[in-house]
Design a protein around this motif. Sequence first.
Motif: not given
Lengths: 389, 325
Positions: A207-209, A211-212, A244, A246, B257, B260
């Motif tokens: 569940g990490i985008t 961009e994270d 921010r 994660r 999300r 986005k």
Amino acid sequence: MVAETHSNRAILDAERTFDEACVDAKLSLFAKGVNLEEAHLLAYYPPVQRNPYQNMLYTAAFEKGFACFSVADLDDIGSPPVDAPLGVHYHWVHKVFAGAETSREAERMASRFLDTLDAQKDAGIKIIWTIHNLLSHSARFIDEEIALRAGLSDRADFVHIMNPATLEICARYYEVNASKTFMVPHPSYFGVYGDYISADQARFDLGITPEDKTLLLFGSLAPHKGTRQFLHNLEALEETLGIRVRILIAGQPVNAEYQEEIYALVADKPNVFLFEHHIDDQTVQRLFRAADAVVCPYETGLNSGVAATAATFGRPCVVPDILVPALVGASAGIVGFNPSDPSSLSVAIGRALEASANPATETALIDWAKLHRPRVMSRAFFDALRQRW
Amino acid sequence: MKPDTSTKGNARHVRRLIKAGYRILPQFVLMLARTGIVDPFARRKAILPRRPLTILAIRPAAQDRVVYTLRVATGKPYAERSAATLSVTYRTFWGRKIRWSEDAARHAFFADPIDEVTEQPAYFDVPQGAFWVVSTIQRHTDTRRIGVSGSLKPLACAALPQVTWEQALLSRDRLLLESALSKAQATCDRTAARQILARLLFLLQRRADRALLRHISDIDAVFKTVPTGNAVQSDTAGFTYDALLTTPFKNSMMLSRWLKSEAIALEAATDADTILLTAGPHLGLRLMAARYAEKAVQFDGDTQYDANGLDWITVADFEAVHALT
């Protein structure tokens, strides 16, 4: 009952006696074509199950004329029933104090251990010691452990170190005779863990985008790992970095009281993902591949399997300054910080995240991992040992 | 009686309990307790035996809720999570078991260090038709020695106690905390909700609480970090944004999300710097998407925002974003 018979331990040690192991070892070396004058037996203690280090270190044993086998009880060791030189290779020595409740008991156990070493030496057995740590991570009886390490250092015929600064660092507590030591670095984990999941898939799974910015703290959840302090300073870290982040924290809890502190610290931090259990060999890749950088916020240390794992997966790693020399050649992605200066950790993490954005970092770290793969390091270890033995 | 401690450490913890007045239950008390009628902890501090203890009681005063007040102690120097569990089952007058949510019928107690033992009220909702209440307490592991005092008899509880915000945050009771969470939801107080959820997460480690905390934190972050907008506003809007371009936001999604995704769709739909927002459904979400796509906006018609159906989001949140434009 059935589960006991088929446990990993039974698979590992074949449930044979020390004498049987020696005979099997000699026969296996003979079958391998090793000249019997050159055959060496190496018993190792204590055997560990989940940490693959011993399997990695001994992977080239047979091709180098050594047969290695674990011993769970030091009292089992005696003169080998075959005509071959025998050595006992000691690793983590904290097990000596298992069950000790008082300093007096610990002192007695240390004394008994050193007597055992003396008896082994009297029987012509060589003593080999790998210094994994300055002191055991969970050391409760500091003075007794220092005395034990000094005694072991004194009795050891050969001392294996993985960090060139080991002697200097250990000298604060106990002397290690330089003439006994040989340096073979910690192997990478190349070929040890499953490695087929892409970074994109790993991040998606967790569940990490894309961009994270994601940091991984990996390994047993114990006070010496610095996780508590890291979580305390997380907001300050994010302020310094201006982003921010994660956080993935993964590992087996080892102390219930400490674990409660961790639970309390992560409860109000939705950006922290805690996986408080042993991570199996096929899942390790998912965590490392998903991370942008790995953080080892330890207060001290001599060697780090986590940093070597990070390099294996091409991920930069932040380690205490003292650990940087242990990963010589991996400087592209190994960033040191000063544990006594918390702000230096933020700076180091910022540098590691910058490094992670450069594709050359991943390539350089994976190259390091290939050069330091277990078989190569294992050969180096046995070559060094044979030269001295 | 042979202690069932497996290590010296456990033996030491048991000695601490005994020194603090906790006793192994005498055989006759155990036998009486196992009949299910005698309260084993009445007027004594007891060490929990290996086997679960059960007592049977009549549902008190036809109330919808019962409360147990127990003190749970450990010889260890720190509070032990889930040291003992109280499970409650309900039966009709004729003894038929009533189906009831297992989560709602269990309470895991922390065991406090001997010098810091506090009362731990545990509230349970009682289903319709219940006549008998069967209460079972058991230790979490075989080797752990846990001391208990209080009563295993359910007491009537007409309503949850009125507690202050601070007291609620220190509570270890699920119902009390969930009640405080409901109040926070009624006023859409995200800050309060995050604090309560953090407490619930610490105590119960439930996935649903973790998901809700992430959801609410995400909403907070979205509204706190709305792009202030660098786009140069044109005199005329190049695109009329009168309806969402993707599936409308649902409470089961992370707002950041979804935004986005909508912003990407908006950027794909127009390269105009300025877009026209018309009155109508999802105006607040369209405004947010426009902001996240870094578009300048013009408004056409009434800018009445509506947050109906959007959990943890208020009209004031949208109005604050509107004020930035």
